[in-house]
Design an enzyme around this catalytic site. Structure first.
Site, PDB file in Angstrom:
ATOM      1  N   VAL A  95      -3.451  -3.475   7.926  1.00  0.00           N
ATOM      2  CA  VAL A  95      -4.681  -4.261   7.976  1.00  0.00           C
ATOM      3  C   VAL A  95      -4.517  -5.374   6.959  1.00  0.00           C
ATOM      4  O   VAL A  95      -4.164  -5.120   5.805  1.00  0.00           O
ATOM      5  CB  VAL A  95      -5.919  -3.398   7.653  1.00  0.00           C
ATOM      6  CG1 VAL A  95      -7.172  -4.265   7.579  1.00  0.00           C
ATOM      7  CG2 VAL A  95      -6.096  -2.306   8.694  1.00  0.00           C
ATOM      8  N   ILE A 152       1.539   0.451  10.253  1.00  0.00           N
ATOM      9  CA  ILE A 152       0.142   0.057  10.411  1.00  0.00           C
ATOM     10  C   ILE A 152      -0.217  -0.853   9.246  1.00  0.00           C
ATOM     11  O   ILE A 152       0.127  -0.568   8.093  1.00  0.00           O
ATOM     12  CB  ILE A 152      -0.810   1.268  10.492  1.00  0.00           C
ATOM     13  CG1 ILE A 152      -2.255   0.814  10.717  1.00  0.00           C
ATOM     14  CG2 ILE A 152      -0.682   2.168   9.288  1.00  0.00           C
ATOM     15  CD1 ILE A 152      -3.192   1.943  11.094  1.00  0.00           C
ATOM     16  N   GLU A 188       5.062   8.408  11.104  1.00  0.00           N
ATOM     17  CA  GLU A 188       6.342   8.345  10.403  1.00  0.00           C
ATOM     18  C   GLU A 188       6.147   8.112   8.915  1.00  0.00           C
ATOM     19  O   GLU A 188       5.726   7.046   8.483  1.00  0.00           O
ATOM     20  CB  GLU A 188       7.189   7.207  10.996  1.00  0.00           C
ATOM     21  CG  GLU A 188       8.576   7.117  10.408  1.00  0.00           C
ATOM     22  CD  GLU A 188       9.418   6.049  11.082  1.00  0.00           C
ATOM     23  OE1 GLU A 188      10.461   5.684  10.520  1.00  0.00           O
ATOM     24  OE2 GLU A 188       9.016   5.576  12.158  1.00  0.00           O
TER      25      GLU A 188
END
Length: 464
Positions: A256, A254, A288
């Site tokens: 941003v 992930i 994870e």
């Protein structure tokens, strides 16, 4: 990629100056992080501007030889611009001189291509042109994806910019299945930023259809009336098969983008993923190897969901009552305040929170139920200490393979929402110092850090 050598004075040009014979020093090299600056730019006007956003890679040195150094250059400066429109890059390289000082001369182009691959543009003019020629890249790619509507736990659709500092904007999450849409092409453009900003990362397999990209997009209408799409961030999810007829979602990466961090976008992505997991009735949603800050945000998202989940309230109240009966810190054997297995299963079935994550949240739920909290704090800390000892050392102090070392508690705020993948594929283990005094001190630090984290989460969820 531009490369130029700055002129320097030649000491042999003056016949009156005589060259001295001696032994030259071995080239000490320069660390990559000391001579490379990387900027994320959204327009050609920002290229070279002092106002451009400089990003801080996790570990630039790892891309340059074994010791992370560059050899053979004097006065080396490398400036790299990465376009947030096309996600292509251009590198401007300058140096005063180039010579082999005993360690060879680093092949800069090859080293940079290990990071940027085909996204590295050789010609600056061509790079500047991409801001106009590829202005519709993101819009074109996501057109084949599925727009997801985020809903609250009561089923109501909320505004797309909830939790966000993005007034008067349209924020969407688009799901794209890798291998069957243009998601693979988009991810290939994002790989350099993944390598630079996601700790311990490695690229996903862009032809495996079990990978899914959830792309966070901001839509705005330009002066010409055309809708422009800006990529704010993304997450990569792997869909595992779960016997007999279900699936498990695992969040692997992930990110941003730096200009949009600390504005609620990462939290928003998590909320959308939770909604997907519940609406599609998957087995559970796992993460994870989360880093500390991501785990903090994740728990802050899950606690409000659990606070309004009726099936667990009796179990929470029972645990709080047991702790309030007190004086646990004086007992030799402190019971573990774990939730009943039926409650763990209810949470997984309804909220898709897996057992490991729920147990982290459980301690926060108990803390929130203590009123006044100061009265019961000593016993609460004893419960946490008992759990930490059992989890790390084991009930048998002679358990092999489990040791305790110092665990870092400080993290870089600028590295928000980044994710770590274990290179060995093994579970994280904590090692125990052989010195008994050090063991006790290190365990105390772990307990203190955990209690501090619980208090911080409780404070944040109470405010909201």
């Amino acid at each position: 990629m531009g490369q130029k050598q700055q002129s320097t004075a030649d000491p042999t040009a003056d016949p009156k100056k005589r060259r001295r014979v001696g032994f030259s020093n071995i080239d000490a090299g320069v660390e990559a992080k000391e001579c490379i600056k990387i900027y994320l730019v959204s327009s050609k006007e920002e290229v070279g501007s002092a106002d451009s956003l400089c990003i801080n890679p996790v570990d630039l040195n790892s891309f340059f030889d074994e010791d992370g150094k560059i050899y053979g250059y004097q006065g080396l400066q490398i400036t790299i611009w990465v376009s947030s429109i096309s996600f292509q890059a251009y590198a401007d390289i300058t140096f005063q001189s180039e010579s082999d000082g005993g360690k060879g001369i680093t092949d800069l182009k090859a080293a940079l291509q290990r990071i940027f691959a085909e996204t590295l543009v050789d010609n600056k003019h061509e790079f500047l042109q991409t801001f106009s020629t590829e202005s519709s890249l993101i819009r074109s790619i996501i057109s084949s994806g599925e727009i997801l509507n985020y809903k609250t736990s009561n089923g109501n659709t909320v505004d797309s910019n909830i939790h966000l500092e993005a007034a008067n904007s349209d924020v969407e999450v688009v799901r794209m299945v890798v291998g069957t849409t243009a998601a693979g092409h988009l991810y290939s453009r994002l790989i350099p930023l993944v390598l630079l900003l996601v700790d311990g990362s490695s690229p996903i397999d862009v032809i495996d259809p079990r990978w899914e990209l959830y792309v966070l997009i901001q839509k705005k209408t330009d002066q010409q009336g055309e809708v422009q799409c800006k990529l704010l961030g993304f997450t990569a999810i792997y869909r595992f098969y779960h016997y007999p007829d279900s699936s498990r979602l695992r969040l692997s990466q992930i990110l941003v983008l730096p200009p949009y961090q600390h504005k609620g976008y990462g939290r928003y992505l998590l909320e959308v993923l939770n909604n997907v997991a519940v609406s599609e009735d998957v087995y559970d949603l796992t993460v994870e190897e989360p880093l500390d800050y991501f785990q903090h945000v994740r728990t802050c998202v899950d606690i409000p969901r659990l606070l309004v989940f009726d099936p667990i309230q009796d179990a929470v109240s029972s645990a709080v009552s047991r702790l309030k009966r007190g004086k646990l810190s004086k007992k030799i054997h402190i019971p573990r305040f774990t939730p009943p297995s039926s409650v763990i299963d209810d949470v997984r079935k309804s909220l898709k929170i897996n057992k490991k994550q729920f147990l982290k949240c459980w301690e926060v739920l108990i803390y929130l139920g203590l009123d006044p909290v100061d009265k019961y704090m000593e016993d609460f800390v004893s419960v946490i200490s008992n759990r930490v000892k059992d989890d790390i050392i084991g009930k048998d102090s002679g358990t092999a393979g489990k040791r305790v070392i110092e665990v870092p508690s400080d993290y870089d705020q600028e590295m928000s929402f980044v994710m770590h993948r274990s290179r060995t594929g093994e579970d994280d283990s904590v090692q125990m110092d052989e010195n008994q005094t050090n063991q006790e001190e290190q365990l105390r630090q772990l307990v203190d850090e955990r209690v501090k984290e619980i208090k911080l989460i409780a404070q944040k969820v109470s405010v909201h």
